[in-house]
Design a protein around this motif. Structure first.
Motif, PDB file in Angstrom:
ATOM      1  N   TRP A 107     -11.345 -12.616  13.965  1.00 46.94           N
ATOM      2  CA  TRP A 107     -10.446 -13.046  12.902  1.00 46.94           C
ATOM      3  C   TRP A 107     -10.344 -11.987  11.817  1.00 46.94           C
ATOM      4  N   LEU A 108      -9.171 -11.825  11.289  1.00 49.69           N
ATOM      5  CA  LEU A 108      -8.921 -10.885  10.211  1.00 49.69           C
ATOM      6  C   LEU A 108      -9.749 -11.263   8.987  1.00 49.69           C
ATOM      7  N   GLY A 109     -10.515 -10.321   8.475  1.00 50.48           N
ATOM      8  CA  GLY A 109     -11.268 -10.541   7.247  1.00 50.48           C
ATOM      9  C   GLY A 109     -12.659 -11.099   7.407  1.00 50.48           C
ATOM     10  N   PHE A 110     -13.071 -11.414   8.652  1.00 53.21           N
ATOM     11  CA  PHE A 110     -14.442 -11.903   8.827  1.00 53.21           C
ATOM     12  C   PHE A 110     -15.394 -10.731   8.622  1.00 53.21           C
ATOM     13  N   PRO A 111     -16.409 -10.894   7.762  1.00 50.59           N
ATOM     14  CA  PRO A 111     -17.308  -9.768   7.464  1.00 50.59           C
ATOM     15  C   PRO A 111     -18.048  -9.269   8.707  1.00 50.59           C
ATOM     16  N   ALA A 112     -18.070  -7.969   8.884  1.00 54.24           N
ATOM     17  CA  ALA A 112     -18.733  -7.368  10.048  1.00 54.24           C
ATOM     18  C   ALA A 112     -20.230  -7.622  10.056  1.00 54.24           C
ATOM     19  N   ASP A 113     -20.811  -7.880   8.890  1.00 55.55           N
ATOM     20  CA  ASP A 113     -22.254  -8.086   8.788  1.00 55.55           C
ATOM     21  C   ASP A 113     -22.629  -9.565   8.694  1.00 55.55           C
TER      22      ASP A 113
ATOM     23  N   THR B  14     -29.338 -16.128   1.355  1.00 53.56           N
ATOM     24  CA  THR B  14     -28.153 -16.674   0.697  1.00 53.56           C
ATOM     25  C   THR B  14     -27.137 -17.154   1.735  1.00 53.56           C
ATOM     26  N   ILE B  15     -26.552 -18.313   1.463  1.00 52.89           N
ATOM     27  CA  ILE B  15     -25.523 -18.860   2.349  1.00 52.89           C
ATOM     28  C   ILE B  15     -24.181 -18.758   1.636  1.00 52.89           C
ATOM     29  N   TYR B  16     -23.212 -18.212   2.358  1.00 50.60           N
ATOM     30  CA  TYR B  16     -21.862 -18.014   1.835  1.00 50.60           C
ATOM     31  C   TYR B  16     -20.872 -18.903   2.582  1.00 50.60           C
ATOM     32  N   ARG B  17     -19.828 -19.286   1.877  1.00 46.44           N
ATOM     33  CA  ARG B  17     -18.676 -19.938   2.510  1.00 46.44           C
ATOM     34  C   ARG B  17     -17.627 -18.850   2.691  1.00 46.44           C
ATOM     35  N   TRP B  18     -17.166 -18.691   3.940  1.00 48.73           N
ATOM     36  CA  TRP B  18     -16.105 -17.732   4.233  1.00 48.73           C
ATOM     37  C   TRP B  18     -14.823 -18.514   4.488  1.00 48.73           C
ATOM     38  N   SER B  19     -13.766 -18.174   3.749  1.00 48.49           N
ATOM     39  CA  SER B  19     -12.464 -18.825   3.892  1.00 48.49           C
ATOM     40  C   SER B  19     -11.638 -18.082   4.930  1.00 48.49           C
ATOM     41  N   HIS B  20     -11.190 -18.792   5.944  1.00 44.57           N
ATOM     42  CA  HIS B  20     -10.368 -18.153   6.983  1.00 44.57           C
ATOM     43  C   HIS B  20      -8.975 -17.803   6.471  1.00 44.57           C
ATOM     44  N   GLU B  21      -8.522 -18.457   5.391  1.00 44.91           N
ATOM     45  CA  GLU B  21      -7.189 -18.182   4.858  1.00 44.91           C
ATOM     46  C   GLU B  21      -7.152 -16.962   3.945  1.00 44.91           C
ATOM     47  N   THR B  22      -8.201 -16.785   3.146  1.00 46.10           N
ATOM     48  CA  THR B  22      -8.203 -15.703   2.159  1.00 46.10           C
ATOM     49  C   THR B  22      -9.255 -14.638   2.438  1.00 46.10           C
ATOM     50  N   ALA B  23     -10.180 -14.898   3.357  1.00 45.01           N
ATOM     51  CA  ALA B  23     -11.321 -14.024   3.657  1.00 45.01           C
ATOM     52  C   ALA B  23     -12.283 -13.911   2.475  1.00 45.01           C
ATOM     53  N   ALA B  24     -12.132 -14.804   1.501  1.00 42.93           N
ATOM     54  CA  ALA B  24     -13.017 -14.789   0.335  1.00 42.93           C
ATOM     55  C   ALA B  24     -14.384 -15.360   0.685  1.00 42.93           C
TER      56      ALA B  24
END
Length: 132
Positions: A75-81, A108-118
């Protein structure tokens, strides 16, 4: 439905990824491989570790962490790490990120948004998340 998992399957996943998961995450998953967490009043399904102990568990864990992470990496914007650990069913993922220059994942746990890659921090460590 979540169920306990033998730690050897977690170790196999870590070996395949070349990364070590945070201890509090592993401890919870050994007790219940899967389940739900509720960061920010949003229900998330934890991705299981692949359990190959019998046919029933293979079926129940076929959407395991490695498979879901590999899909997300397309997916576009998914962090490589990043390693995916939970899904909200709408395309967003909870992730751990790799510690730079170390073969270990951050607590640390992050929420990754598939719409914005934020990315948004939802917890400093896994045991801070409310269980569903």
């Amino acid at each position: 439905m979540p169920f306990p998992i033998d730690e050897k399957y977690i170790a196999q996943t870590e070996q395949q990824l070349g990364l070590v998961f945070p201890p509090c995450f592993k401890a919870k998953m050994i007790e219940m491989n899967g389940g739900e967490v509720v960061p920010d009043n949003d229900l998330w399904q934890l991705l299981p570790f692949f359990d190959q102990s019998d046919k029933k568990r293979i079926k129940r864990t076929c959407n395991h962490i490695i498979v879901e992470t590999k899909q997300a990496q397309q997916w576009l914007g998914f962090p490589a790490d990043a390693i995916a650990i939970a899904s909200n069913g709408s395309g967003d993922l909870l992730i751990f990120k790799k510690i730079e220059n170390v073969q270990q994942l951050e607590a640390t746990i992050y929420r990754w948004s598939h719409e914005t890659a934020a990315l948004k921090v939802v917890a400093q460590q896994f045991n801070q998340l409310k269980q569903g």
